[in-house]
Design a protein around this motif. Sequence first.
Motif, mmCIF file in Angstrom:
data_model
loop_
_atom_site.group_PDB
_atom_site.id
_atom_site.type_symbol
_atom_site.label_atom_id
_atom_site.label_comp_id
_atom_site.label_asym_id
_atom_site.label_seq_id
_atom_site.Cartn_x
_atom_site.Cartn_y
_atom_site.Cartn_z
ATOM 1 N N PRO A 19 0.807 -1.222 0.000
ATOM 2 C CA PRO A 19 0.000 0.000 0.000
ATOM 3 C C PRO A 19 0.838 1.268 0.000
ATOM 4 N N ALA A 20 1.943 1.281 0.748
ATOM 5 C CA ALA A 20 2.800 2.462 0.795
ATOM 6 C C ALA A 20 3.426 2.724 -0.569
ATOM 7 N N ALA A 21 3.898 1.653 -1.210
ATOM 8 C CA ALA A 21 4.504 1.804 -2.536
ATOM 9 C C ALA A 21 3.459 2.271 -3.541
ATOM 10 N N ALA A 23 0.774 4.002 -2.889
ATOM 11 C CA ALA A 23 0.444 5.403 -2.592
ATOM 12 C C ALA A 23 1.497 6.332 -3.168
ATOM 13 N N GLN A 24 2.782 5.959 -3.054
ATOM 14 C CA GLN A 24 3.834 6.819 -3.588
ATOM 15 C C GLN A 24 3.796 6.850 -5.107
ATOM 16 N N ASP A 25 3.462 5.720 -5.718
ATOM 17 C CA ASP A 25 3.324 5.693 -7.180
ATOM 18 C C ASP A 25 2.197 6.619 -7.623
ATOM 19 N N ALA A 26 1.087 6.579 -6.897
ATOM 20 C CA ALA A 26 -0.050 7.445 -7.228
ATOM 21 C C ALA A 26 0.323 8.908 -7.058
ATOM 22 N N ALA A 27 1.097 9.201 -6.019
ATOM 23 C CA ALA A 27 1.532 10.580 -5.782
ATOM 24 C C ALA A 27 2.463 11.054 -6.893
ATOM 25 N N THR A 28 3.360 10.177 -7.320
ATOM 26 C CA THR A 28 4.282 10.536 -8.404
ATOM 27 C C THR A 28 3.515 10.801 -9.697
ATOM 28 N N ARG A 29 2.522 9.963 -9.982
ATOM 29 C CA ARG A 29 1.716 10.177 -11.186
ATOM 30 C C ARG A 29 1.003 11.528 -11.139
ATOM 31 N N LEU A 352 16.517 21.867 5.020
ATOM 32 C CA LEU A 352 15.212 21.480 4.513
ATOM 33 C C LEU A 352 14.799 20.151 5.133
ATOM 34 N N PRO A 353 13.503 19.822 5.105
ATOM 35 C CA PRO A 353 13.091 18.496 5.574
ATOM 36 C C PRO A 353 13.759 17.404 4.748
ATOM 37 N N PRO A 354 14.101 16.286 5.350
ATOM 38 C CA PRO A 354 14.778 15.220 4.595
ATOM 39 C C PRO A 354 13.947 14.688 3.436
ATOM 40 N N GLU A 355 12.615 14.838 3.524
ATOM 41 C CA GLU A 355 11.748 14.355 2.446
ATOM 42 C C GLU A 355 11.610 15.374 1.309
ATOM 43 N N LEU A 356 12.133 16.580 1.519
ATOM 44 C CA LEU A 356 11.989 17.646 0.522
ATOM 45 C C LEU A 356 13.338 18.335 0.301
ATOM 46 N N LYS A 357 14.310 17.575 -0.164
ATOM 47 C CA LYS A 357 15.660 18.096 -0.311
ATOM 48 C C LYS A 357 15.922 18.761 -1.659
ATOM 49 N N THR A 358 15.163 18.372 -2.699
ATOM 50 C CA THR A 358 15.340 18.965 -4.021
ATOM 51 C C THR A 358 13.990 19.017 -4.720
ATOM 52 N N VAL A 359 13.972 19.628 -5.916
ATOM 53 C CA VAL A 359 12.731 19.702 -6.676
ATOM 54 C C VAL A 359 12.270 18.330 -7.170
ATOM 55 N N ALA A 360 13.119 17.316 -7.063
ATOM 56 C CA ALA A 360 12.702 15.959 -7.415
ATOM 57 C C ALA A 360 11.736 15.379 -6.395
ATOM 58 N N ASP A 361 11.604 16.042 -5.246
ATOM 59 C CA ASP A 361 10.862 15.466 -4.124
ATOM 60 C C ASP A 361 9.411 15.923 -4.017
ATOM 61 N N PHE A 362 8.907 16.646 -5.013
ATOM 62 C CA PHE A 362 7.506 17.072 -4.940
ATOM 63 C C PHE A 362 6.526 15.907 -4.783
ATOM 64 N N PRO A 363 6.795 14.716 -5.333
ATOM 65 C CA PRO A 363 5.872 13.604 -5.081
ATOM 66 C C PRO A 363 5.698 13.277 -3.600
ATOM 67 N N HIS A 364 6.734 13.507 -2.790
ATOM 68 C CA HIS A 364 6.581 13.269 -1.350
ATOM 69 C C HIS A 364 5.578 14.256 -0.753
ATOM 70 N N LEU A 365 5.617 15.490 -1.212
ATOM 71 C CA LEU A 365 4.641 16.478 -0.747
ATOM 72 C C LEU A 365 3.239 16.058 -1.166
ATOM 73 N N VAL A 366 3.090 15.622 -2.399
ATOM 74 C CA VAL A 366 1.779 15.179 -2.891
ATOM 75 C C VAL A 366 1.285 13.981 -2.083
ATOM 76 N N ALA A 367 2.166 13.022 -1.821
ATOM 77 C CA ALA A 367 1.770 11.851 -1.037
ATOM 78 C C ALA A 367 1.300 12.265 0.353
ATOM 79 N N GLY A 368 1.985 13.237 0.948
ATOM 80 C CA GLY A 368 1.573 13.722 2.265
ATOM 81 C C GLY A 368 0.206 14.373 2.228
ATOM 82 N N LEU A 369 -0.056 15.163 1.193
ATOM 83 C CA LEU A 369 -1.364 15.797 1.052
ATOM 84 C C LEU A 369 -2.453 14.744 0.837
#
Length: 400
Positions: A19-21, A23-29, A352-369
């Motif tokens: 489920p976690a994987a 969810a992250q795939d859905a966030a990345t999409r 910065l937060p470890p989950e948001l270290k670069t612009v590549a990390d926007f999917p982590h923000l989306v997953a959190g939302l």
Amino acid sequence: MRPALLAASLLAPLALAAPAAYAQDAATRLARDALIVDTHIDAPGILMDTWADLGVEAKDREFDYPKARAGGLDIAFMSIYTSPKQDADGSAWQVANAMIDGVEALAQRHPGKFAVLTSPRDVERLRAGGRVLLPLGMENGAPLGDKLDNVRFFFERGVRYITLAHSANNRIADSSYALEKTWNGLSPFGREVVREMNRLGIMVDVSHLGDASAKEAIALSTVPVIASHSAFRHFTPGFERNISDEIARLVAAKGGVIQVPFGTAFINPASAANTQAHFRAINDFNKRNAELKAQGQPELDRKAFDKTWDEAHPPLQSTLAQVLDQLDYGVKLVGIDHVGIGSDFDGVDGELPPELKTVADFPHLVAGLQARGHREADIRKLLGGNLLRAWTAIEAGAGK
């Protein structure tokens, strides 16, 4: 252990991980499909100090083309930052133009990867083929000097928002960091600047402003205003750099947007307190040096001061949850249509937060939302829809 139990025990971790994987795939999409607008990235300043080709992977940078594409970032406002020192020594105009030249050169070097954006009307056309669009935001009105004509000059160079002041009072407005305010609002010249920005269609940015300056800028503007990178003061009482509930409501009532940054100094209360204390200490240091100079005595060493301060105040940590708390609070305070993101990537020394270290990390923000129950349509608004709506309204109001 019986075979069936053994199989179940081996599969259990996979069942938990799936489920976690997913969810992250859905966030990345969603991150790659949504239009993501980040209103504050300090790449130009670093380019001036240490050049790198941002069209390919730059390991020491938080923004480059491969990272932007991986994270789904579409529109990256390049910060044309000048310091109070450059304002004082008269070099701000030169520095700002050199930074703009650098952004233009980046787009010209990689025409299939970048394009300078000057209007929301051009987004779909210019982003075709996977380009990352680079509008310009001027952080600190210092390059304007005392010439109103420079507002048009920088508009023609592509600047589409101006943060009226930065970390010191200037000719336009007061800084939130200044202990003593010069204008207690806007200067007479500052009022002319806001009117001219409205006339041309440049967004008025109230981040960094002292409260009285922000209130007057919002009241005077005939179109929406933005806060390009301001967290909510609710979490950091007494830290004027972050936006108060009152001013956030004024921004929203005008149709504008508060863009939440990711930097630890803004979202961690202890780090914000250290930042405020640092500016007070610098203020005291500068006053003492002025006294020593007047007395003909040797001045204190700024490098020694900085070293002592840094040793006594090591970097603190922040989390993705604190960024999400900021966004959730903003939505509750002013509504889903008036909150967005202005990361401050490449501008906070990696704090910065470890989950948001670069612009590549926007999917982590989306997953959190998503994990907090935000609907897809609302996530799209937070990621960029709200800023584009406000920018469109500001552009439509130009000349009226």
